[in-house]
Write a protein that holds these residues in place. Structure first.
Motif, PDB file in Angstrom:
ATOM      1  N   GLU A 101       0.781  -1.196  -0.336  1.00 26.52           N
ATOM      2  CA  GLU A 101       0.305  -0.013   0.091  1.00 26.52           C
ATOM      3  C   GLU A 101       0.723   1.615  -0.259  1.00 26.52           C
ATOM      4  OE1 GLU A 101      -2.905  -3.319   1.759  1.00 26.52           O
ATOM      5  OE2 GLU A 101      -0.660  -2.617   1.792  1.00 26.52           O
ATOM      6  N   SER A 177       0.903  -6.692   1.265  1.00 22.40           N
ATOM      7  CA  SER A 177       0.391  -5.499   1.944  1.00 22.40           C
ATOM      8  C   SER A 177       0.966  -5.382   2.751  1.00 22.40           C
ATOM      9  CB  SER A 177      -1.307  -6.800   2.064  1.00 22.40           C
ATOM     10  OG  SER A 177      -2.053  -5.340   3.448  1.00 22.40           O
ATOM     11  N   ASP A 229      -5.126   2.371 -13.666  1.00 23.44           N
ATOM     12  CA  ASP A 229      -6.312   2.272 -13.262  1.00 23.44           C
ATOM     13  C   ASP A 229      -6.715   0.731 -12.254  1.00 23.44           C
ATOM     14  OD1 ASP A 229      -9.124   1.306 -13.761  1.00 23.44           O
ATOM     15  OD2 ASP A 229      -8.656   0.231 -15.881  1.00 23.44           O
ATOM     16  N   ILE A 230      -6.997   2.057 -10.852  1.00 23.63           N
ATOM     17  CA  ILE A 230      -7.624   0.395  -9.860  1.00 23.63           C
ATOM     18  C   ILE A 230      -9.227  -0.215  -9.759  1.00 23.63           C
ATOM     19  CG2 ILE A 230      -5.953   1.854  -8.278  1.00 23.63           C
ATOM     20  CD1 ILE A 230      -7.474   3.598  -6.868  1.00 23.63           C
ATOM     21  N   THR A 231      -9.899   0.137 -10.330  1.00 19.69           N
ATOM     22  CA  THR A 231     -11.404  -0.168 -10.885  1.00 19.69           C
ATOM     23  C   THR A 231     -11.089  -1.813 -10.172  1.00 19.69           C
ATOM     24  OG1 THR A 231     -11.552   0.955 -13.200  1.00 19.69           O
ATOM     25  CG2 THR A 231     -13.184  -0.547 -12.221  1.00 19.69           C
ATOM     26  N   ASP A 232     -12.154  -2.045  -9.654  1.00 20.03           N
ATOM     27  CA  ASP A 232     -12.247  -3.249  -8.578  1.00 20.03           C
ATOM     28  C   ASP A 232     -13.162  -3.793  -9.636  1.00 20.03           C
ATOM     29  OD1 ASP A 232     -13.678  -5.306  -7.386  1.00 20.03           O
ATOM     30  OD2 ASP A 232     -12.980  -4.186  -5.488  1.00 20.03           O
ATOM     31  N   ASP A 233     -12.867  -4.193 -10.688  1.00 20.83           N
ATOM     32  CA  ASP A 233     -13.305  -5.584 -11.964  1.00 20.83           C
ATOM     33  C   ASP A 233     -14.724  -5.838 -11.511  1.00 20.83           C
ATOM     34  OD1 ASP A 233     -12.830  -3.618 -14.210  1.00 20.83           O
ATOM     35  OD2 ASP A 233     -10.985  -5.066 -14.084  1.00 20.83           O
ATOM     36  N   SER A 234     -14.342  -6.970 -10.267  1.00 23.04           N
ATOM     37  CA  SER A 234     -15.258  -7.894 -10.117  1.00 23.04           C
ATOM     38  C   SER A 234     -15.773  -6.975  -8.630  1.00 23.04           C
ATOM     39  CB  SER A 234     -14.581  -8.945  -9.114  1.00 23.04           C
ATOM     40  OG  SER A 234     -14.219  -8.651  -7.967  1.00 23.04           O
ATOM     41  N   LEU A 235     -16.228  -5.968  -8.116  1.00 20.08           N
ATOM     42  CA  LEU A 235     -16.973  -5.702  -7.805  1.00 20.08           C
ATOM     43  C   LEU A 235     -18.285  -4.741  -8.446  1.00 20.08           C
ATOM     44  CD1 LEU A 235     -19.187  -4.666  -5.272  1.00 20.08           C
ATOM     45  CD2 LEU A 235     -16.963  -2.627  -4.563  1.00 20.08           C
ATOM     46  N   LEU A 236     -17.306  -3.936  -9.955  1.00 17.03           N
ATOM     47  CA  LEU A 236     -17.962  -3.989 -11.311  1.00 17.03           C
ATOM     48  C   LEU A 236     -19.384  -4.589 -11.670  1.00 17.03           C
ATOM     49  CD1 LEU A 236     -18.251  -1.033 -12.341  1.00 17.03           C
ATOM     50  CD2 LEU A 236     -16.311  -1.873 -13.894  1.00 17.03           C
TER      51      LEU A 236
END
Length: 240
Positions: A101, A177, A229-236
């Motif tokens: 992080e 992490s 691009d830090i899009t959370d594709d699974s949540l999307l």
């Protein structure tokens, strides 16, 4: 001859940036240094928009900026070096790891990422300390020379961390992490004013086998490719 913009978040005259500059120049690269006027660790990707910035050239192609690492990269690219084609933005060598992080907090990573945002290859380089700095800069510049010949898709952004002591080799890794337990120290100054220190507690690590922290612990250089691009594709997909 490749043109390199060299930035950091450790401030001017850091051994990391000085030795890397020297090694680059000894290998025929053209180097321009833009660094903040003081240490700017954990300043993240901040740009200074609420006050004017001052820049001083203290020696040929070596500039000090009273701002953040992102400011340094931005000012160099869009004002001071706008007539020069910068091929790479290299940030470091930073004192202190940037893994997990930390990449979100890191001024070092931000300095390289600012170049990446504008279509220029960015590389952030960090180490725990400078006890083996000569080995680090030698290894990194040798790797860099191979890297620029490999015709990777451009632009790219790499986050590199060096181990202590001898360098066994390179591992290409994912982010681990690295979480800091919440800690605030309250103190009172001699005039009775209460203030607060954030942090001061060692980080807690959690990394898979192919993570950056495991590579560094085993004596390898960790190289992690990053993207913006830090899009959370699974949540999307679930939200849709």
């Amino acid at each position: 001859m490749k043109n390199i913009l060299l930035v950091n978040d450790d401030g001017p005259f850091s051994e990391g940036v000085e030795k890397l500059k020297e090694r680059f120049e000894n290998n025929g690269f053209s180097v321009f240094v833009f660094v903040p006027h003081q240490e700017m660790s954990a300043c993240s990707h901040s740009l200074t928009l609420t006050k004017p910035l001052h820049v001083k050239e203290i020696k040929k192609n070596y500039f000090i900026v009273d701002g953040t690492p992102s400011d340094c990269t931005y000012l160099a690219l869009f004002h001071f070096l706008k007539e020069i084609k910068i091929d790479y933005v290299v940030s470091g060598v930073n004192r202190g790891y940037n893994m997990g992080e930390d990449v979100f907090y890191s001024g070092t990573v931000a300095g390289a990422m600012e170049g990446f945002f504008h279509g220029i290859n960015g590389i952030a380089v960090s180490a725990k300390d400078f006890s083996n700095i000569d080995k680090i800069v030698t290894h990194f510049v040798d790797f860099f020379k191979k890297l620029i010949d490999d015709k990777l898709p451009s632009p790219f952004l790499l986050n590199i961390n060096y181990p202590e002591g001898d360098i066994k080799g390179i591992k290409f890794t994912s982010l681990s992490s690295r979480l800091y337990p919440g800690n605030v120290e309250e103190c009172v100054d001699p005039r009775g004013v209460t203030s607060y220190w954030i942090g001061g507690v060692p980080a807690v690590w959690n990394g898979e086998e192919n993570s950056d922290i495991n590579a560094v612990k085993q004596g390898y250089v960790s190289i992690t490719p990053l993207k913006a691009d830090i899009t959370d594709d699974s949540l999307l997909e679930k939200l849709r």
